[in-house]
Design an enzyme around this catalytic site. Sequence first.
Site, PDB file in Angstrom:
ATOM      1  CD  GLU A  22      -7.192  35.370 -14.416  1.00 44.51           C
ATOM      2  OE1 GLU A  22      -6.662  34.430 -15.015  1.00 44.51           O
ATOM      3  OE2 GLU A  22      -7.400  36.491 -14.958  1.00 44.51           O
ATOM      4  CD  GLU A  64      -9.761  40.046 -21.391  1.00 41.37           C
ATOM      5  OE1 GLU A  64      -8.696  40.231 -20.798  1.00 41.37           O
ATOM      6  OE2 GLU A  64     -10.055  38.958 -21.945  1.00 41.37           O
ATOM      7  NE  ARG A 115      -4.854  37.296 -24.037  1.00 42.87           N
ATOM      8  CZ  ARG A 115      -5.779  36.854 -24.879  1.00 42.87           C
ATOM      9  NH1 ARG A 115      -6.223  37.652 -25.853  1.00 42.87           N
ATOM     10  NH2 ARG A 115      -6.274  35.640 -24.771  1.00 42.87           N
TER      11      ARG A 115
END
Length: 1342
Positions: free
Chosen positions: A815, A1274, A893
């Site tokens: 990423e 995920e 997160r």
Amino acid sequence: MEEINKTYQDDLILFVNGKKIVEKNAEPELPLLTYLRKKLCLTGAKLGCAEGGCGACTVMVSKFDSDRKIIVHKALNACLAPVCSLHLCAVTTVEGIGSVARKLHPVQERIAKAHGSQCGFCTPGIVMSMYALLRNNAQPTMRDIEEAFQGNLCRCTGYRPILEGYKTFTKQQKGCCLRGEAGVCHVISVQKEETQSGDSTNSVQQLFNPSEFMPLDPTQEIIFPPELMSLSKQPVRELRFIGERVQWIQPSSLANLLQLKAENPAAKLVVGNTEVGIEMKFKNLLYPVILAPAYIPELNSIQYTENGIVFGACVTLTLLGDVLHTAVDELPSYQTEVFQAVLQQLRWFAGQQIRNVAAIGGNIMTASPISDLNPVFMAAGCKLTLMSKEGIRVLPMDDKFFIDYRKTALKPEEILLCIEIPYTKKGQYFSAFKQSSRKEDDIAIVTCGMNVVFLEGSNIVQDMHLSYGGMGPTTVLASATSRRLVGRQWDDTLMQDACSFLAEEMTLSPCAPGGMVAYRRTLTVSLFFKFFLTVQHKLAQEDLSAEDVRADYASAIDLSHMDSPTSIQLFQAVPSGQKVDDMIGRPIMHLSAMKQATGEAVYCDDIPCYENELYLALVTSSKPHAYIKSIDTSDAMAVPGVVTFVCDQDIPGSNKTGPAVYDETVLAEDKVTCVGHIVGAVVADTQAHAQRAAKAVRISYEDLQPVIVTIQDAIASESFYQPIRTIERGDLTQGFQEADNILQGEIHIGGQEHFYLETNCTVAVPRGEDGEMELFVSTQSAAKTQALVAKALGVPASHIVCRVKRMGGGFGGKESRSSILSTVVAVAAHKVKRPVRCMLDREEDMLVTGGRHPFFGRYKVGFKRNGKVMAVDVTYYSNAGNSADLSLSIMERALFHMDNCYNIPHIRGTGYICRTNLPSNTAFRGFGGPQGMMVTESWMNDVALACGLAAEQVREMNMYKQGDLTPFHQRLEQFTIHRCWQECLTISDFCQRKANIELYNKQHRWTKRGLSIIPTKFGISFTAVFLNQAGALVHIYTDGSVLITHGGTEMGQGLHTKMVQVASRTLEIPSTKIHISETSTNTVPNTSPTAASASSDLNGMAVYNACKTLLQRLEPYKARNPTGCWENWVTAAYFDRVNLSANGFYKTPDLGYNFETNSGHPFNYFSYGVAVSEVEIDCLTGSHKNLHTSIVMDVGKSLNPALDIGQVEGAFMQGVGLFTLEELRYSSQGYLYTRGPGMYKIPAFGDIPTELKVSLLRDAPNDKAIFSSKAVGEPPLFLAASVFYAIKDAITAARTDAGVLGPFRLDSPATPERIRNACQDTFTKLCPPPEPGTYAPWDVRV
């Protein structure tokens, strides 16, 4: 005798896929894999590790065995096999057995149609392992298949579908899943029962239909070339292949070999190249003369004597196993105790590809201190015959044979001719044990051979030999212990004394290489205890012992065996009225699966080389924190083929880079801040030259302080990135006052390497004008790569095109960190004005790219006596490394998931991001969520233990309900966790399973079983709001075919397949008319990374919107010609000058969260799931078996059940690695030891649960995403925590037996070391850990 320095060289003759190859200039240093890929342009075999540890490069090699007069087919690792070793061999690659254009081989077809190929990078290697097995055995057993795959790894699928597909080749195959009568599918029968329960939409379905498979016809295989047969029968002559630095000589006879060895005493003898190849590549060693004695008859002979079996030193481990198996079958059991021990070790020795070529002599002469076989040979007193021109001598393999680390008693001019493995006699008992991190294909932590001889007709010890590997720089004998036990009765007193003696004798320095000192010492004692029980049982069977092994001790001596895995997959069938061409909801195959299975799928490094292309190799820092004083490239520039060295001065634009903030450099300027910091790069004509030159660059440093490596270092130095985030709800003071009890605890969660099978790769092609450049990159972030390359080159982004065909796995690792390579390659290409390519070696990729953030959690929990949690105060620390990267979003997160599925009235979470001198850690599937929830489940588990209540009871009691608010004040709608929980309890038969475990644990002292049920709630959206957008471009061509480009990238998850399904439904045309070629920045700009599990949601809606626009344009022509077809309408529109190209765009509505006010909606919706897992641990070694897992996952209305179940299983197995197996090990100076599959272990085929059930929750549509689906990439990963907490449950049972009660700390991953050390008993007390602070440890926990 010809002189050694003759200058001409012989021709190398081999056949590849039936075609004869005559190589005039064979290079001894060139591996077969490079020869196939670069010289023959056969790119099906892949480079995954370059050390024979992943199997991606597997090919089949066939040759005529003139001694046995048979053709031998064997799978081997092309990355290790020197091309010179294949003279007169036939090589078969994946391209040679079938193709999409021609015809698929059944092996290729079945893995594709069974959904066993996701990213596809490992698929050709797995196909060839299976193909080689079938060439030798057309009807294998499941055990045969499992053994054949011991040398193959897959990071995507979770292995289950591969085994399911290939199970159809087995001779015991009955139904499609071996669970019923012929033709009856167990999955179908389960679904029938559920259908009859009243759900009308559930029809009988399968993920694949075995009846559609082509039959295997062994008569249609490629024949062994007749010319090779005749050439192989000619007299053997000496062969020489002379390379740039190395001369390869294949002697014609034993006398010839001895003469050559006398003339070249430093020459290495190479058979399988499984050790020398590793030394030359990774340890930078050079052996100018290599002797290849594999074809010398005396070194391949097998002779039976009155004392045992004599094996020539070149006999392969596979052949050794075959011969010993036959002997064990034919001879009395008492004669074959050593043979059985050797077979036990061979079963777990490397992978099949290694065993097929590695020689018994090589294993001995390597003198590895952790050899699997040498302790067996030493304890057995094997005799070695050595030979030189001066004559023969025989040495016993005793404690004088290994004289130092990797040194033996052989003289330089001597060779090992053969080894005699002795028969055993009555009254003699022998066992071998090996303990490693992973059962399959793993190096030993401790390995041993144990031999005892009793006086005839008694249990009095006459002689004993205990040999250990892993307990020093050489294989060692516990001689003092053995001497003290001679003359004693084999009873409990002897056992207790022996353990004490071994604890005294088998000592290790606290800072011994390899670490795990207390564990290794405990193993020497625990393994002897297993041996003691084994012998006691055998003595009792022969009436030579007063008593047999206690019933509750019996499982301690059971040899490890696993049943073949079975599985069930449940999903909701499409409604009966759905059109046949509407593929939404159907389990269709990944659109690239067949190309991947044939090797025709093109990955970045498979792109053919440009005519004037150069290769780049990185030069990286060896220091964690230092100034660069000077860089000397003189030796590097002297390497043949080197063109230039690239440094920061060569960057035409900005050296500042980074995915979120520009706090990194493309190339280091004056300072390095981690081991692996990229300093520069060498550009040369070949990869070998570039890498050799890169190693020759000399950098001098001035060390800087402090060196901060661990989270604890960062806390002590207050080395944190800003801001420090907090989420808080309720009143903690009030909550703790309302609690009956308060407990505090800690847990450390280790990092994780992505281990995508395809390492980072970039090809940069300058276009010659206006600074334009085209890049082919293996990245999840095409737009970010484009932007950062443009910044480095100093040109507008519009001048850079980034193209992504597919990736061989990503998992978040590509990423942001892929750009650290892409920018360097682009700068190099700009400098030399030629195309430049670089694909990182596995060890480079692991060193420079970072991984999942290690986390440390500290918590304080207040709770009622009934288990109701009132207040939680939790602090998270993450190890971010030397740059910010995406660490802030990852910590956010983690905080968003600190509640998991539990409604805690008063809760506060605080997150600190630690700045350390490690390579920057980054995104990884779950993106901080798993770490956040892992801490949650740790305190939830502690509460259950403290209350003395069942953990599942405490978890369920504290769960959210529909409509509750999270700590960040988002309301839970469509909350399905209770449905998932109840279904998971049902399909796992939880209550009965728990009762069975309680009974088992009462009846077994040294093995324990554990059970756990864990829920997950995972928020779907990028937490950075601006990323929640996507674009698509759809073209309709005049023949009716459709080309789609969208912002997402394909890395195995099936995104392109799902987008074709979406377009097919929207346009109402068959999916066969729709094509996706690649992702590129010149078609869809400003794309978000393919990440956050949101790609199907975002890109699906963008594709849908583009297709809807086109449908509106076609509507008038459909209305005018209602009986026409798609092609008619398209043609009519074209002639009417209608635009048949449309953009689609989508942004997720109503998103946004403010940390200051703790308000807003960070997520579009949540995905839910629940898993039940059962494990069995060996309390003496710390090993565990995954016996059962049931998963229920809410994926809304599945777009494609086959892909979604594949994602669930793949994520789950990746989580199993995270929580039980994968351990990154660093020195205190930040040097990464675990830089390849040799030392870093991801789950293998043998790690999947013996019984696996996956059910996609029915009737749970999600109105927030495309066609009522949900994200799936995920969320399932965290469900693997059920395995971790099942292990902890089993450890709790063991500790209870030892009288140790209450909560205890178990850090993640739950490795064998941690499991064993947590099972406290008399053996662990004999080997206490060294006192912290009194020594410098070999490794530190970061």
